[in-house]
Design an enzyme around this catalytic site. Sequence first.
Site, PDB file in Angstrom:
ATOM      1  N   CYS A 167     -12.889   1.196   2.625  1.00  0.00           N
ATOM      2  CA  CYS A 167     -11.730   1.619   1.821  1.00  0.00           C
ATOM      3  C   CYS A 167     -11.551   3.126   1.778  1.00  0.00           C
ATOM      4  CB  CYS A 167     -11.837   1.033   0.417  1.00  0.00           C
ATOM      5  SG  CYS A 167     -11.680  -0.763   0.407  1.00  0.00           S
ATOM      6  N   HIS A 218      -2.700  -1.660  -1.905  1.00  0.00           N
ATOM      7  CA  HIS A 218      -3.929  -1.242  -1.226  1.00  0.00           C
ATOM      8  C   HIS A 218      -3.982  -1.745   0.214  1.00  0.00           C
ATOM      9  CE1 HIS A 218      -7.899   0.020  -0.456  1.00  0.00           C
ATOM     10  NE2 HIS A 218      -8.570  -1.026  -0.889  1.00  0.00           N
TER      11      HIS A 218
END
Lengths: 177, 398
Positions: free
Chosen positions: B88, B344
């Site tokens: 991430c 996201h």
Amino acid sequence: MGEGSHRPATGLAKSIAARIAETSHLKMASFEGEIDLEWGMRAETDVKAALTQHYLSADQINAFVGGRCKVCNTVQFPRLPNCVSCASPDSQTPFNFADELGQVATFSADWLQFYLAPPPYVGLVQFDVGSRLLMEIVEVGAAGIDVGTRLSMQFRIKARDRKRHYSRYFWKAVPVR
Amino acid sequence: MATGIKDKVAILGMGCSRFGERWDVGSEQLINEAFTEALADTGIDRSQIGTVWFGSALDSVNVGNSATPLTTALRLQGIPVTRVENMCATGTEALRGATYAVASGAVDIALAVGVEKLKDTGYGGLPVPGKGTLNDLWMPYCSAPAGFAQLAAGYRAKYGIDRELLKRALATVSWKSHQNGVKSPKAHLRKAVTMETILNAPMIAEPLGVFDCCSVSDGAAVAIVTTPEIARALGKQDLVTIKALQLASSSGRESGMTEWAGARVPNTRMAAAAAYKEAGIRDPRKQLSQIEVHDCFSITELVTMEDLGLSEDGHAVQDVLDGVYNADGKIPYQIDGGLKCFGHPIGATGLRMVYEHYLQLLGRAGERQLKNPTLGLSHNLGGVPYNGVAAISIVGLM
């Protein structure tokens, strides 16, 4: 007990005594593979094992043998070349976790992950000998678990590779009731 | 003697696609959407771009591996392009590579791109990635929310916080982001929700319900960077420069030893300390104007408030309930909706965060514009709290 045989760590009587009753016939049938349920995409994950890696790390996976650092004495799993505590290279001697006790350090019940009997519980197990490992925690039952719940180790099926008809095993943590 | 990155590199332009369920386009169009905006912002010609750092996290289900998906999408012929992946933190890694390329003097102008097209995977949540041949033999199959939910158990145990009180604080974290997301035209989720809705949502990974989890989105974000001198020569008046870019990776101590209480993320603390030093920040509570943290889950945002030194250890629950991090609070968090509501798409997220800082610092944030911001901090957390990477970028006016 004959020569070369081993007494079962738990045994049939203790296993039956520790049973968790399931009253749903549908669930029981699914556990036994007698009905074909639609499990969704997460059940499609390929759990194929690298057999050469499995052979290489057989004592770690089958016998739960991690390492103890020759320099700082820290026990650890998995057994890697450099110590998790002091980073000393080529420092590991075998250490068996199979009979070690521990407790829940962190945990969650995972309702997203595929599991035949949801939810799977995962958490960091803190061993009394001073080590931690992320493990599956099974046989939680209605009593549940919390940080500090005592745990022992049991050898269980880790994954069933249905494409290749191969089940593989590892160790899971079980609450000490 | 290393002198750090502060003020050596300026952002010449940025772009960000609309995030969300982008059934209408492919990843190539998402990249193009963000790139077109960024290039127009710079005023340069695309032929002036000297190198590219391209971030995409899940190559097998996203755009494919290597640099070529990017070079093909933008038809960039013959310039050096590197693909980066760090879970991430991938978007921030793309920015870090581009920034270092300019700071080294190797190129005048560098492009950082991040993209992910997650909705095409068909998953709710993220796919289950392999962890390597050895780890796959012993490591439990565990979803991302279950990895982060363990922070809640550790946090409750360490600070003796009641389960219901923590649940309410976590719900407030998400409630705030939904309030903010309404004002972000490019956000995935633009709908305010009530506390009751959040608290009563189906459980995903105990104690995290659906509304404690960020949206899984399609999107791309882009930054074009250069030196402050070149930016001024190109006519830029107000310069947003990189003040710090830091990353800290776990060595396995948290998950292998007994010292970690499970109530914080040590990597974030290490990256933050290094970033504050690099940026010359002594009092982050007073100096930082706005924060974009990796709120993949509400509990992640809550502990990060403490890990960044903005709440005292064990006090984030009360600070959240007191509204300290709301849009009108002392330290606005996730003013664009964050991962929770802006979305996201993994490879794009780090750059999306900096995009919001960039807009705010230049007064371009529309109805969510903050009053006179000067410094913005972005935070990514890749992997799981007990074994992962934390990345921090700080940008500000020069």
